[in-house]
Design a protein around this motif. Structure first.
Motif, short mmCIF file in Angstrom:
data_model
loop_
_atom_site.label_atom_id
_atom_site.label_comp_id
_atom_site.label_asym_id
_atom_site.label_seq_id
_atom_site.Cartn_x
_atom_site.Cartn_y
_atom_site.Cartn_z
N UNK A 138 0.84 -1.21 0.00
CA UNK A 138 0.00 0.00 0.00
C UNK A 138 0.87 1.25 0.00
N UNK A 139 1.95 1.22 0.75
CA UNK A 139 2.86 2.36 0.79
C UNK A 139 3.48 2.61 -0.59
N UNK A 140 3.98 1.55 -1.19
CA UNK A 140 4.63 1.69 -2.50
C UNK A 140 3.67 2.22 -3.56
N UNK A 141 2.48 1.65 -3.61
CA UNK A 141 1.50 2.07 -4.61
C UNK A 141 1.05 3.51 -4.36
N UNK A 142 0.85 3.86 -3.09
CA UNK A 142 0.38 5.21 -2.79
C UNK A 142 1.42 6.28 -3.11
N UNK A 143 2.68 5.96 -2.98
CA UNK A 143 3.73 6.93 -3.30
C UNK A 143 3.78 7.22 -4.81
N UNK A 144 3.32 6.29 -5.61
CA UNK A 144 3.25 6.50 -7.06
C UNK A 144 1.93 7.18 -7.44
N UNK A 145 0.83 6.67 -6.89
CA UNK A 145 -0.49 7.19 -7.26
C UNK A 145 -0.78 8.57 -6.69
N UNK A 146 -0.30 8.86 -5.49
CA UNK A 146 -0.60 10.13 -4.84
C UNK A 146 -0.26 11.35 -5.68
N UNK A 147 1.01 11.50 -6.08
CA UNK A 147 1.35 12.67 -6.90
C UNK A 147 0.68 12.65 -8.27
N UNK A 148 0.53 11.47 -8.84
CA UNK A 148 -0.06 11.35 -10.18
C UNK A 148 -1.54 11.77 -10.16
N UNK A 149 -2.32 11.14 -9.29
CA UNK A 149 -3.74 11.48 -9.20
C UNK A 149 -3.94 12.90 -8.67
N UNK A 150 -3.11 13.30 -7.71
CA UNK A 150 -3.21 14.64 -7.16
C UNK A 150 -2.98 15.72 -8.21
N UNK A 151 -2.04 15.47 -9.13
CA UNK A 151 -1.74 16.45 -10.18
C UNK A 151 -2.89 16.55 -11.18
N UNK A 152 -3.50 15.43 -11.51
CA UNK A 152 -4.55 15.43 -12.53
C UNK A 152 -5.94 15.72 -11.97
N UNK A 153 -6.22 15.22 -10.78
CA UNK A 153 -7.59 15.32 -10.26
C UNK A 153 -7.71 16.20 -9.02
N UNK A 154 -6.60 16.60 -8.46
CA UNK A 154 -6.60 17.46 -7.28
C UNK A 154 -6.46 16.67 -5.99
N UNK A 155 -5.90 17.33 -4.99
CA UNK A 155 -5.71 16.69 -3.69
C UNK A 155 -7.05 16.41 -3.02
N UNK A 156 -8.03 17.28 -3.28
CA UNK A 156 -9.36 17.04 -2.73
C UNK A 156 -9.90 15.69 -3.17
N UNK A 157 -9.65 15.33 -4.44
CA UNK A 157 -10.08 14.03 -4.94
C UNK A 157 -9.44 12.90 -4.15
N UNK A 158 -8.18 13.05 -3.78
CA UNK A 158 -7.50 12.01 -3.01
C UNK A 158 -8.22 11.77 -1.68
N UNK A 159 -8.63 12.85 -1.03
CA UNK A 159 -9.34 12.70 0.24
C UNK A 159 -10.71 12.07 0.05
N UNK A 160 -11.40 12.41 -1.04
CA UNK A 160 -12.69 11.78 -1.33
C UNK A 160 -12.49 10.28 -1.59
N UNK A 161 -11.47 9.95 -2.36
CA UNK A 161 -11.14 8.55 -2.63
C UNK A 161 -10.88 7.80 -1.33
N UNK A 162 -10.14 8.42 -0.44
CA UNK A 162 -9.81 7.80 0.84
C UNK A 162 -11.09 7.56 1.66
N UNK A 163 -12.01 8.52 1.65
CA UNK A 163 -13.25 8.32 2.41
C UNK A 163 -14.07 7.19 1.81
N UNK A 164 -14.12 7.09 0.50
CA UNK A 164 -14.83 5.98 -0.15
C UNK A 164 -14.21 4.64 0.25
N UNK A 165 -12.90 4.59 0.24
CA UNK A 165 -12.19 3.37 0.64
C UNK A 165 -12.52 3.01 2.09
N UNK A 166 -12.55 4.01 2.98
CA UNK A 166 -12.84 3.76 4.40
C UNK A 166 -14.23 3.15 4.56
N UNK A 167 -15.23 3.74 3.89
CA UNK A 167 -16.59 3.23 4.04
C UNK A 167 -16.78 1.89 3.33
#
Length: 179
Positions: A138-167
């Protein structure tokens, strides 16, 4: 063993994925928010770890008294709500509160205890290694996906994704993990 350990390993690794995915981008994002200072941004980056540390023992006690699944659900709800708060934050203080809430969902020790409850003593080292390996992945994948998705979709999207994963993890816990 695999049938009970894999869902729990997925839940804990997805929670850590949610914490790790924002790490590469959160400081730059937080500096742009109203009221941001370097000190507050530093607390935003590491604040979840502080509340996670504080809440591990109370969550452990709660899981012994009220049950593992219920405690994990409470932790995932706190984590998910904290993630939503982070996603909608307009200023550094609300982001800080959201990060503290994310950390307050401290389920690591409870998941580890539940794994110990579900497997035979001679199988525990294997089970813990599987959980640790899933967290590392999870750490390895997140270090790659975080900057990539954050750049294209915004950091707010990352937090929304995280909340969906939690629920979604709550569903996995209820449907796939034995009592």
């Amino acid at each position: 063993m695999l049938k009970s350990i894999m869902p729990l390993s997925a839940i804990i690794s997805l929670r850590f994925f949610g914490l790790f995915i924002v790490l590469p981008v959160i400081s730059v994002y937080a500096m742009q928010l109203h009221g941001a200072t370097t000190t507050l941004v530093g607390i935003v980056v590491g604040g979840y770890a502080l509340t996670q540390m504080i809440f591990q023992i109370p969550f452990g006690i709660m899981s012994d008294k009220l049950g593992r699944k219920g405690t994990i659900i409470v932790g995932l709800i706190l984590f998910g709500l904290g993630s939503i708060l982070c996603a909608i934050s307009n200023d550094i203080l609300s982001l800080l509160l959201g990060r503290f809430m994310q950390g307050a969902g401290a389920i690591g020790a409870v998941v580890t205890a539940m794994i110990s409850d579900l497997v035979k003593e001679e199988q525990r080292p294997k089970a813990m290694a599987m959980m640790g390996g899933s967290i590392a992945m999870a750490f390895a994948v997140s270090m790659i996906l975080g900057p990539t998705l954050g750049a294209y979709l915004g950091v707010e999207f990352l937090f929304v994704l995280v909340s969906i994963i939690a629920f979604a993890s709550i569903y996995v816990l209820i449907k796939m993990v034995p009592n």
